[in-house]
Design a protein around this motif. Structure first.
Motif, PDB file in Angstrom:
ATOM      1  N   LEU A  47      31.868  36.868  33.510  1.00  0.00           N
ATOM      2  CA  LEU A  47      32.317  37.323  34.829  1.00  0.00           C
ATOM      3  C   LEU A  47      31.178  37.326  35.839  1.00  0.00           C
ATOM      4  O   LEU A  47      31.301  36.769  36.942  1.00  0.00           O
ATOM      5  N   GLU A  48      30.057  37.932  35.463  1.00  0.00           N
ATOM      6  CA  GLU A  48      28.911  38.037  36.371  1.00  0.00           C
ATOM      7  C   GLU A  48      28.401  36.666  36.805  1.00  0.00           C
ATOM      8  O   GLU A  48      28.234  36.383  37.993  1.00  0.00           O
ATOM      9  N   GLN A  49      28.162  35.788  35.821  1.00  0.00           N
ATOM     10  CA  GLN A  49      27.623  34.473  36.140  1.00  0.00           C
ATOM     11  C   GLN A  49      28.665  33.582  36.804  1.00  0.00           C
ATOM     12  O   GLN A  49      28.337  32.763  37.663  1.00  0.00           O
ATOM     13  N   GLY A  50      29.924  33.745  36.408  1.00  0.00           N
ATOM     14  CA  GLY A  50      30.989  32.968  37.032  1.00  0.00           C
ATOM     15  C   GLY A  50      31.102  33.248  38.517  1.00  0.00           C
ATOM     16  O   GLY A  50      31.274  32.328  39.325  1.00  0.00           O
ATOM     17  N   VAL A  51      30.967  34.513  38.892  1.00  0.00           N
ATOM     18  CA  VAL A  51      31.020  34.878  40.308  1.00  0.00           C
ATOM     19  C   VAL A  51      29.743  34.439  41.026  1.00  0.00           C
ATOM     20  O   VAL A  51      29.796  33.756  42.056  1.00  0.00           O
TER      21      VAL A  51
ATOM     22  N   SER B 166      36.150  48.883  37.308  1.00  0.00           N
ATOM     23  CA  SER B 166      36.872  47.658  36.945  1.00  0.00           C
ATOM     24  C   SER B 166      38.012  47.389  37.925  1.00  0.00           C
ATOM     25  O   SER B 166      38.231  46.250  38.355  1.00  0.00           O
ATOM     26  N   VAL B 167      38.744  48.437  38.294  1.00  0.00           N
ATOM     27  CA  VAL B 167      39.829  48.293  39.270  1.00  0.00           C
ATOM     28  C   VAL B 167      39.266  47.848  40.617  1.00  0.00           C
ATOM     29  O   VAL B 167      39.818  46.966  41.285  1.00  0.00           O
ATOM     30  N   GLY B 168      38.149  48.440  41.017  1.00  0.00           N
ATOM     31  CA  GLY B 168      37.507  48.044  42.272  1.00  0.00           C
ATOM     32  C   GLY B 168      37.082  46.590  42.263  1.00  0.00           C
ATOM     33  O   GLY B 168      37.182  45.885  43.278  1.00  0.00           O
ATOM     34  N   ALA B 169      36.598  46.114  41.112  1.00  0.00           N
ATOM     35  CA  ALA B 169      36.159  44.724  40.989  1.00  0.00           C
ATOM     36  C   ALA B 169      37.336  43.756  41.123  1.00  0.00           C
ATOM     37  O   ALA B 169      37.209  42.687  41.743  1.00  0.00           O
ATOM     38  N   VAL B 170      38.493  44.108  40.559  1.00  0.00           N
ATOM     39  CA  VAL B 170      39.687  43.259  40.669  1.00  0.00           C
ATOM     40  C   VAL B 170      40.090  43.091  42.133  1.00  0.00           C
ATOM     41  O   VAL B 170      40.321  41.973  42.618  1.00  0.00           O
TER      42      VAL B 170
ATOM     43  N   LEU C 189      40.500  32.500  36.971  1.00  0.00           N
ATOM     44  CA  LEU C 189      40.272  32.644  35.532  1.00  0.00           C
ATOM     45  C   LEU C 189      39.372  33.838  35.221  1.00  0.00           C
ATOM     46  O   LEU C 189      39.414  34.387  34.122  1.00  0.00           O
ATOM     47  N   LEU C 190      38.535  34.229  36.193  1.00  0.00           N
ATOM     48  CA  LEU C 190      37.604  35.339  35.978  1.00  0.00           C
ATOM     49  C   LEU C 190      38.326  36.680  35.854  1.00  0.00           C
ATOM     50  O   LEU C 190      37.723  37.673  35.423  1.00  0.00           O
ATOM     51  N   LEU C 191      39.613  36.714  36.215  1.00  0.00           N
ATOM     52  CA  LEU C 191      40.387  37.940  36.035  1.00  0.00           C
ATOM     53  C   LEU C 191      40.619  38.241  34.549  1.00  0.00           C
ATOM     54  O   LEU C 191      40.877  39.391  34.177  1.00  0.00           O
ATOM     55  N   ILE C 192      40.529  37.212  33.698  1.00  0.00           N
ATOM     56  CA  ILE C 192      40.730  37.407  32.261  1.00  0.00           C
ATOM     57  C   ILE C 192      39.610  38.265  31.661  1.00  0.00           C
ATOM     58  O   ILE C 192      39.883  39.304  31.035  1.00  0.00           O
ATOM     59  N   PRO C 193      38.321  37.879  31.817  1.00  0.00           N
ATOM     60  CA  PRO C 193      37.261  38.758  31.294  1.00  0.00           C
ATOM     61  C   PRO C 193      37.232  40.108  31.986  1.00  0.00           C
ATOM     62  O   PRO C 193      36.911  41.126  31.353  1.00  0.00           O
ATOM     63  N   LEU C 194      37.594  40.145  33.265  1.00  0.00           N
ATOM     64  CA  LEU C 194      37.599  41.417  33.985  1.00  0.00           C
ATOM     65  C   LEU C 194      38.652  42.367  33.410  1.00  0.00           C
ATOM     66  O   LEU C 194      38.411  43.574  33.277  1.00  0.00           O
ATOM     67  N   GLY C 195      39.800  41.808  33.029  1.00  0.00           N
ATOM     68  CA  GLY C 195      40.839  42.627  32.409  1.00  0.00           C
ATOM     69  C   GLY C 195      40.397  43.194  31.068  1.00  0.00           C
ATOM     70  O   GLY C 195      40.715  44.343  30.728  1.00  0.00           O
ATOM     71  N   TYR C 196      39.650  42.402  30.299  1.00  0.00           N
ATOM     72  CA  TYR C 196      39.169  42.882  28.997  1.00  0.00           C
ATOM     73  C   TYR C 196      38.169  44.022  29.183  1.00  0.00           C
ATOM     74  O   TYR C 196      38.180  45.006  28.422  1.00  0.00           O
TER      75      TYR C 196
END
Length: 419
Positions: A238-242, A297-301, A382-389
Motif C-alpha cells: 500500500l505505502e509503496q503503491g501510493v 484505516s478508515v481515514g486512509a480509505v 487495487l490498493l484498497l485490497i491491502p488497505l482492507g486487510y
C-alpha cells in the motif's frame, strides 16, 4: 536488557537512513522511465529488485543476528549498501541497476531485522509501540527530505549546470544518480557511528543456531505470525503503491511537472506521515492500539478515493492525507505482532520483515494493470485490497501485552495502592 537510550537514538538514526534510500524511488520514478526509455510495468521492476531482497534475506538475516549479534550485522549491512550505491553510480545500465538495487535492498533487510528487536529490548516492551512510532517519525522525516533534496538538485542542474560537485560525479542525463552518491556518504557516516557505539552480544551456543532454524520453521506454522506477516505485506504494498504512483498520476491526470511539483507532493505525503506519527504517539498513550489502527484505516480509505477521483486542488491535499493516515500502521502492526508472541521475537521480526517483499509487487502490478486497462486511475483501486486487510487487523489482533496507556498506568497504580 536494561533500557539504553543511546542505542535507541542510534536505531532511530538508522531508520532515518533506511528511509532516505528506500523512499527515493518514488520521486525519481518518472526520471527512471525517461532515462531508460521504458514503460510503467518495466519501471516497476526497480521497486521489485529492491524489495524482493526482503523476501530472500529477512529470515536468513534473523539467523545471522542471533549468530553474530546486532552490531556486526549492522556493519555488514551498511558496507553492502555502500558497495551497491557505488556500483549503481559507476555502472548505471539497466541490468547493473537491478543488481545494485537488490544489494541495497538486502542491506535494508539486514538492518530492519536487526534494529526492530533491538529497539524493543533497548526501550522496553511496554513502550515499544511508542518507540516504534518514533522510529516511523524518523522514517517519515527522511522520506520527506529525500524528494526535496532531489528536487533541489534538479533545479541546481537547470540553473548552474556543471558547478555542483555531486552532479559532476554522475552522467548529465541522469541527475537522479547523485542521490545515490549522497546515500553512499550516509553509509560511511553510519559505519563510523555503529563502530563507536557499545553493544553487548549475548553468547550463542552451537545448538542455538539449530534451535533458531527449528524455531523459524515452527513459527511459520503459527497462524498469528502468518496473519501478521500478510499484514506487513499489505502495508508495504500500500505505502509503496501510493508513493511510487503520485508523480506519474499527477503528471498524467493533472499535468503537473513530476520533477518539481510531483516531487513536492511526494514530500508532502511523507511529511504528513511524519506529522501523523506525532499525533500517533499521543493517541497510543490514550487509546488501545487496535482502535487507533481501525480509525486511521478508515481515514486512509476516504483519502485514497478522494486522491483518485477529485479535482486538482483537492487531490493535492488528498495524497498527503493518505500519508497521514498510513503513519501509524507499520508501527502498530509490528508492535502488535511482537507483543502477540511470547518468545522468539528476533525470529518473528525476520518473518515479519520478509513481508516487506510486498513493496516488490505493488508497482509492477499497478503498472501492468494500467497498461492493460489504459487507466492508472482504475488500477490504483487495487490498493484498497491491502488497505482492507490492514483494517481487519484492528478487529482480530489479540496481543499478549497491550500498549502502555495513561489509563492503564493509572489503573495499575490504583491496584498497587489497594494491595
Amino acid at each position: 536488557m536494561k533500557k539504553n537510550y543511546l542505542i535507541v537514538l542510534m536505531v532511530l538514526s538508522t531508520f532515518f537512513v533506511i528511509s532516505f534510500i528506500t523512499n527515493l524511488l518514488a520521486p525519481i520514478f518518472p526520471a527512471l522511465i525517461q532515462s531508460y526509455d521504458i514503460g510503467l510495468t518495466l519501471a516497476g521492476f526497480f521497486s521489485f529488485a529492491f524489495f524482493i531482497a526482503y523476501g530472500v534475506m529477512s529470515i536468513p538475516a534473523g539467523l545471522l543476528v542471533q549468530s553474530l549479534g546486532e552490531k556486526k550485522v549492522m556493519l555488514i549491512a551498511f558496507s553492502l549498501a555502500l558497495f551497491g550505491s557505488v556500483l549503481f553510480v559507476s555502472m548505471p545500465v539497466f541490468a547493473v541497476a537491478m543488481l545494485a538495487l537488490f544489494l541495497i535492498g538486502t542491506s535494508m533487510a539486514l538492518l530492519q531485522v536487526a534494529i526492530n528487536p533491538l529497539l524493543r529490548a533497548s526501550g522496553g516492551s511496554k513502550h515499544f509501540a511508542v518507540f516504534s512510532v518514533a522510529a516511523q517519525l524518523m522514517f517519515g522525516g527522511a522520506a520527506t527530505l529525500s524528494p526535496l533534496v532531489y528536487s533541489a538538485l534538479v533545479k541546481a542542474d537547470a540553473h548552474a549546470q556543471g558547478q555542483n560537485w555531486l552532479l559532476q560525479l554522475v552522467p548529465a542525463d541522469m541527475t537522479w544518480l547523485s542521490m545515490y552518491v549522497l546515500f553512499a556518504l550516509l553509509c560511511v557516516v553510519m559505519l563510523v557511528v555503529i563502530s563507536v557505539v557499545p553493544m553487548k552480544k549475548k553468547a550463542q551456543a552451537q545448538s542455538s543456531q539449530q534451535n533458531s532454524i527449528r524455531q523459524s520453521l515452527q513459527l511459520f506454522k503459527d497462524p498469528t505470525v502468518i496473519k501478521f506477516f500478510f499484514a506487513i505485506v499489505a502495508y508495504v504494498a500500500l505505502e509503496q503503491g501510493v508513493a511510487n504512483s503520485i508523480s506519474v498520476f499527477l503528471q498524467t491526470y493533472h499535468q503537473l511537472d513530476p520533477n518539481t511539483q510531483g516531487a513536492q507532493v511526494v514530500s508532502q505525503f511523507w511529511l504528513s506521515l511524519t506529522l501523523g506519527c506525532l499525533l500517533g504517539i499521543i493517541l497510543l498513550k490514550l487509546f488501545d492500539a487496535k482502535h487507533v489502527l481501525l480509525a486511521f484505516s478508515v481515514g486512509a480509505v476516504i483519502s485514497l478515493l478522494t486522491a483518485l477521483f477529485a479535482g486538482t486542488s483537492l487531490v493535492l491535499w488528498a495524497f498527503p492525507a493518505v500519508g497521514f493516515f498510513l503513519s501509524i500502521m507499520w508501527s502498530v502492526i509490528f508492535s502488535l505482532a511482537l507483543n502477540s508472541v511470547a518468545k522468539g521475537h528476533g525470529t518473528v521480526s525476520g518473518i515479519l520483515c520478509t513481508g516487506i517483499v510486498g513493496g516488490a509487487f505493488a508497482s509492477p502490478i499497478v503498472g501492468a494493470m494500467s497498461e492493460l486497462t489504459g487507466s492508472l486511475q482504475l488500477s490504483l483501486l487495487l490498493l484498497l485490497i491491502p488497505l482492507g486487510y490492514i483494517l481487519s487487523v484492528g478487529i482480530w489482533a489479540k496481543p499478549l501485552i497491550a500498549n502502555h496507556t495513561f489509563k492503564r498506568n493509572s489503573q495499575t497504580a490504583t491496584l498497587a495502592e489497594s494491595n
